[in-house]
Design a protein around this motif. Structure first.
Motif, PDB file in Angstrom:
ATOM      1  N   PRO A  39      76.120 -72.983  24.616  1.00 45.72           N
ATOM      2  CA  PRO A  39      76.389 -71.680  25.174  1.00 45.72           C
ATOM      3  C   PRO A  39      77.912 -71.138  25.378  1.00 45.72           C
ATOM      4  N   VAL A  40      78.181 -70.697  24.085  1.00 44.29           N
ATOM      5  CA  VAL A  40      79.583 -70.051  23.764  1.00 44.29           C
ATOM      6  C   VAL A  40      79.391 -68.545  23.976  1.00 44.29           C
ATOM      7  N   HIS A  41      78.558 -67.910  24.198  1.00 41.79           N
ATOM      8  CA  HIS A  41      78.235 -66.504  24.578  1.00 41.79           C
ATOM      9  C   HIS A  41      78.153 -66.031  25.952  1.00 41.79           C
ATOM     10  N   ASN A  42      79.281 -66.573  26.648  1.00 43.82           N
ATOM     11  CA  ASN A  42      79.234 -66.324  28.007  1.00 43.82           C
ATOM     12  C   ASN A  42      80.293 -65.241  28.455  1.00 43.82           C
ATOM     13  N   ILE A  43      80.465 -64.881  29.731  1.00 41.54           N
ATOM     14  CA  ILE A  43      81.444 -63.972  29.831  1.00 41.54           C
ATOM     15  C   ILE A  43      82.070 -64.146  31.291  1.00 41.54           C
ATOM     16  N   GLY A  44      83.452 -63.715  31.411  1.00 44.41           N
ATOM     17  CA  GLY A  44      84.072 -63.737  32.686  1.00 44.41           C
ATOM     18  C   GLY A  44      83.836 -62.230  33.369  1.00 44.41           C
ATOM     19  N   ARG A  45      83.754 -62.371  34.553  1.00 43.80           N
ATOM     20  CA  ARG A  45      83.378 -60.927  35.473  1.00 43.80           C
ATOM     21  C   ARG A  45      82.158 -60.184  34.757  1.00 43.80           C
ATOM     22  N   MET A  46      81.816 -59.097  35.537  1.00 44.07           N
ATOM     23  CA  MET A  46      80.795 -58.338  35.304  1.00 44.07           C
ATOM     24  C   MET A  46      80.915 -56.961  35.618  1.00 44.07           C
ATOM     25  N   PRO A  47      80.159 -55.967  35.392  1.00 49.92           N
ATOM     26  CA  PRO A  47      80.448 -54.399  35.625  1.00 49.92           C
ATOM     27  C   PRO A  47      80.054 -54.097  37.058  1.00 49.92           C
ATOM     28  N   GLU A  48      78.901 -54.900  37.384  1.00 46.45           N
ATOM     29  CA  GLU A  48      78.595 -54.569  38.993  1.00 46.45           C
ATOM     30  C   GLU A  48      78.168 -55.948  39.537  1.00 46.45           C
ATOM     31  N   TYR A  49      78.321 -55.899  40.876  1.00 45.51           N
ATOM     32  CA  TYR A  49      77.877 -57.210  41.626  1.00 45.51           C
ATOM     33  C   TYR A  49      76.901 -56.470  42.630  1.00 45.51           C
ATOM     34  N   GLU A  50      75.689 -56.103  42.095  1.00 41.61           N
ATOM     35  CA  GLU A  50      74.563 -55.726  42.831  1.00 41.61           C
ATOM     36  C   GLU A  50      73.337 -56.303  42.267  1.00 41.61           C
ATOM     37  N   LEU A  51      72.328 -56.584  43.376  1.00 38.65           N
ATOM     38  CA  LEU A  51      71.008 -57.123  42.631  1.00 38.65           C
ATOM     39  C   LEU A  51      70.212 -56.075  41.636  1.00 38.65           C
ATOM     40  N   ASN A  52      69.376 -56.503  41.099  1.00 37.04           N
ATOM     41  CA  ASN A  52      68.730 -55.599  40.171  1.00 37.04           C
ATOM     42  C   ASN A  52      69.762 -54.391  39.485  1.00 37.04           C
ATOM     43  N   SER A  53      70.752 -54.742  39.232  1.00 35.80           N
ATOM     44  CA  SER A  53      71.785 -53.855  38.573  1.00 35.80           C
ATOM     45  C   SER A  53      71.158 -53.599  36.759  1.00 35.80           C
ATOM     46  N   GLU A  54      71.068 -52.442  36.475  1.00 33.79           N
ATOM     47  CA  GLU A  54      70.470 -52.018  35.142  1.00 33.79           C
ATOM     48  C   GLU A  54      71.734 -52.565  34.065  1.00 33.79           C
ATOM     49  N   VAL A  55      72.764 -52.410  34.467  1.00 34.05           N
ATOM     50  CA  VAL A  55      73.722 -52.777  33.331  1.00 34.05           C
ATOM     51  C   VAL A  55      73.881 -54.335  33.235  1.00 34.05           C
ATOM     52  N   ASN A  56      73.670 -55.087  34.525  1.00 38.56           N
ATOM     53  CA  ASN A  56      73.705 -56.530  34.226  1.00 38.56           C
ATOM     54  C   ASN A  56      72.364 -57.259  33.497  1.00 38.56           C
ATOM     55  N   LYS A  57      71.281 -56.363  33.512  1.00 41.03           N
ATOM     56  CA  LYS A  57      70.161 -56.813  32.791  1.00 41.03           C
ATOM     57  C   LYS A  57      70.802 -57.095  31.214  1.00 41.03           C
TER      58      LYS A  57
END
Length: 718
Positions: A39-57
């Motif tokens: 699993p080397v394809h992971n991230i630090g931080r996200m665009p939004e910290y909301e449940l059911n976020s469209e971009v986080n999908k």
């Protein structure tokens, strides 16, 4: 004897020369697993910290497993536990509300938090009090303990996330000038001691968890690199010296370290050297089993002038190298959507960039599960490639990081053939393309493969079956030795088309398209059939297809008996499936057609249905549709599972003349018909809301039969 020796020697030389001197030919052995896909394809931080976020999908779609919490300020120790003098065991001493929201969003996106204990990037003056060493190292470890209890064991109205990785600090050696360090205002040994005390305390409390650190700034001095934000060469050397002194300290104090984490902002080939160096240093210090994690990286932002498709190829090359070098885990920095080079996964507004598609492609490899051997000892230095295999298929990911040089592309995968190919186009869109003969400079390719198994186990568990006939649709046009175009369904306002407007082979698939034409009439494909080439009796016939579930459409996969093989008074029809007036159900039926009287009977009330439980994306999905036929029964499958059968000893219809016709050979038919207002069989018709064309795609079709049971008939010209 001498002759055989020299023959063997020559074969060996040829084999080696193919591996060494033909770097443009990528040789893959999908049957030889060399590692798990990591699993080397992971991230630090996200665009939004909301449940059911469209971009986080997008992270869910890319099969990402982990998001590092560094630089998410509300997860800093001093924000969760703002008063260091407070009671460490009192729930009221903690402020979890904001960090709870962040971690819930990470989990909602299908990832596990990679929790960093410490502080985000901070001003040495404004945040001085939070950057200095804690006055009580054990108490600091106890605060960490209660954060773990909150998120893993439900303490303080918490959660049971089972978070595995807990990282102690981030870049404590950020500067050798104590007045300009954004993460630690203390001596080197102060931090070494904090790590030692905390790691020992936490491992004693939570022996199953992975505790490590320290988020090293990196090892640029080894390659004489002045990477982004690292300043002068002496500072880079300090990073290396600090790491070596840290290892000496933890070795001397027998400090636990499940993983060592480090950062890098430079090109792929240099990071490969850093991994080798870290691995060697850890082994020499007695930490050879320690995981190696690059938990903050980005392919040299100064070399990426803009976020174009070359940017994505560069980032993808890093993922491939990480896998090939056996890195345990990695996090790209970062995945916020501000359009910057340091956060190049999304444009402003959340649209994915070329980099994202590289991560998603690697996520498909991760989903397959296992790394397959690429037998080349060496590829061109600007080419990076990794292959994967698993129960769901095989795939290859390639990146060409050259500025100007296209590279010839040839693939030797043994018995496996290329199925589909995707790339990022010049508009930075993910598109399917025909397999090219070269990989252009600054691009990546994701290629899938298929293999035709010679032998399968019958779905009804009745024994072994062998491949006797198939079409993978890998030719440029429809194979005329297997298929003919003969109209089996007609209607006055629907044209049966024979040209590529309605039926063609493209990208390794048989594609049938139905249109509403400019003059208001409709056109569909003339039936694609083996009538005139092949009939069969008994066996298991299966296809892999993307079938339209659209109002007014009538796609079908069916069979009829042929006059020259008929032994009964009726023609048989077997509907493997018909789809009409439904968004999620396939219908199966069998019929008797009496050509002398025009009588027609179907099995009626015992029709078999298969209903897809999840249908929201069914029009974009491929499924396996199968038909099993023995002397005793006919059965029907979706994705290899039997959902119904007909007993061939039980007659139907008014004439009571038996089931002999259902032992007559049959030929295969595909249609992509529709219902219109003129259709005699009334079903909901296509209308002004119908999206044209309606497309029916078949990836492959295969027929298996048992030894001694089943026949193939050559109907050529009949």
């Amino acid at each position: 004897m001498i002759k055989s020796f020299f023959s063997a020697l020559l074969a060996f030389i040829v084999s080696v020369s193919q591996l060494v001197f033909t770097p443009n030919v990528i040789r893959i052995d999908f049957d030889n697993v060399v590692d798990e896909i990591r699993p080397v394809h992971n991230i630090g931080r996200m665009p939004e910290y909301e449940l059911n976020s469209e971009v986080n999908k997008y992270f869910t779609d890319a099969n990402m497993t982990s998001c590092r919490t560094h630089d998410i300020n509300c997860t800093d120790i001093y924000r969760i536990f703002p008063d260091f003098s407070a009671d460490v065991n009192d729930e009221s001493s903690y402020r979890f509300a904001d960090s709870d929201k962040v971690l819930a969003a990470i989990v909602d996106a299908g990832m596990e938090p990679f929790f960093r204990f410490g502080i985000s990037y901070s001003d040495p003056v404004l945040h001085h009090d939070y950057l200095v060493p804690p006055t009580d190292y054990t108490k600091w470890a106890q605060i960490c303990e209660h954060i773990i209890l909150h998120y893993n064991e439900g303490w303080a109205n918490g959660f049971e996330y089972d978070i595995e990785y807990w990282e102690i600090w981030n870049e404590p050696e950020n500067s050798d000038d104590i007045n300009d360090n954004h993460f630690w205002i203390g001596s080197d040994e102060d931090f070494f001691r904090l790590y030692d005390v905390s790691a020992k305390y936490l491992k004693e409390k939570f022996p199953a968890l992975k505790i490590g650190g320290y988020g090293s700034c990196g090892f640029y001095a080894l390659t004489k690199t002045n990477a982004v934000n690292t300043g002068s060469t002496p500072r880079n050397q300090y990073f290396v010296t600090y790491f070596e002194n840290f290892l000496e300290y933890v070795q001397e104090h027998n400090s636990p370290m499940d993983f060592f984490s480090w950062h890098s902002y430079t090109v792929t080939k240099k990071n490969k050297q850093y991994i080798s160096y870290v691995r060697e240093m850890l082994a020499n210090a007695g930490y050879g089993e320690c995981e190696i994690i690059c938990d903050e990286w980005n392919y040299n932002p100064t070399e990426n002038v803009k976020i174009d498709r070359r940017y994505g190829a560069n980032q993808t090359s890093m993922l491939i190298m990480f896998q090939n070098e056996g890195l345990d885990l990695a996090h790209y920095y970062c995945a916020i959507a501000d359009g910057g080079l340091h956060s190049g996964m999304f444009y402003k507004g959340g649209k994915p960039t070329s980099a994202y598609y590289g991560f998603r492609a690697f996520g498909q490899l991760y989903k397959l599960g296992y790394q397959a051997e690429i037998k080349n000892r060496k590829l061109r230095e600007d080419l990076y490639a990794v292959a994967a295999t698993g129960k769901d298929g095989q795939a290859l990911l390639i990146s060409n990081v050259s500025d100007k040089k296209d590279r010839k592309l040839r693939i030797d995968a043994g018995d496996y053939t290329v199925d589909k190919c995707w790339t990022v186009n010049e508009n930075c869109e993910w598109v399917e393309i025909p397999i090219p003969d070269k990989i252009e400079a600054g691009t990546m390719l994701y290629i899938t493969f298929k293999n035709v198994p010679d032998t399968i186990k019958a779905p009804d568990n009745s024994g072994e079956m062998h491949l006797v006939w198939h079409d993978e649709f890998n030719t440029d046009t429809l194979d005329s030795t297997k298929w003919t175009l003969r109209a089996k369904m007609r209607q006055s306002d629907i044209i049966n088309g024979n040209d590529e407007h309605n039926v063609k082979v493209e990208n390794g698939e048989l594609v049938m398209r139905t249109w509403k034409e400019d003059d208001g009439t409709y056109s569909t494909n003339t039936s694609v059939t083996t009538d005139g080439t092949m009939s069969f009796k008994y066996g298991y016939l299966e296809m892999y297809a993307n079938v339209p579930f659209v109002d007014g459409c009538w796609p079908s996969f069916w069979m009829q008996s042929k006059d020259i093989h008929r032994t009964s008074q009726y023609m048989t029809e077997i509907d493997m499936f018909e789809i009409y007036n439904t968004k999620n159900t396939v219908r199966t039926d069998i019929h008797k057609w009496y050509l002398d009287t025009g009588e027609h009977y179907n099995i009626g009330g015992t029709e078999i249905f298969y209903k897809f439980r999840k249908s929201s994306n069914l029009n974009n999905e491929y499924h396996r549709y199968g038909f099993g036929w023995t002397p005793e029964k006919m059965y029907f499958t979706v994705d290899g599972k039997i959902y119904g059968s007909y007993d061939l000893s039980k007659d139907f219809g008014d004439r009571n003349d038996g089931m002999q016709g259902f032992h007559d050979p049959v030929y295969i038919i595909f249609n992509n018909f529709i219902f219109t207002d003129n259709s005699s069989w009334k079903n909901p018709a296509v209308n002004e809301n119908t999206e044209w064309p309606i497309t029916y795609k078949i990836d492959w079709i295969r027929l298996y039969q048992k030894d001694g049971e089943g026949e193939i008939f050559d109907d050529t010209g009949c």
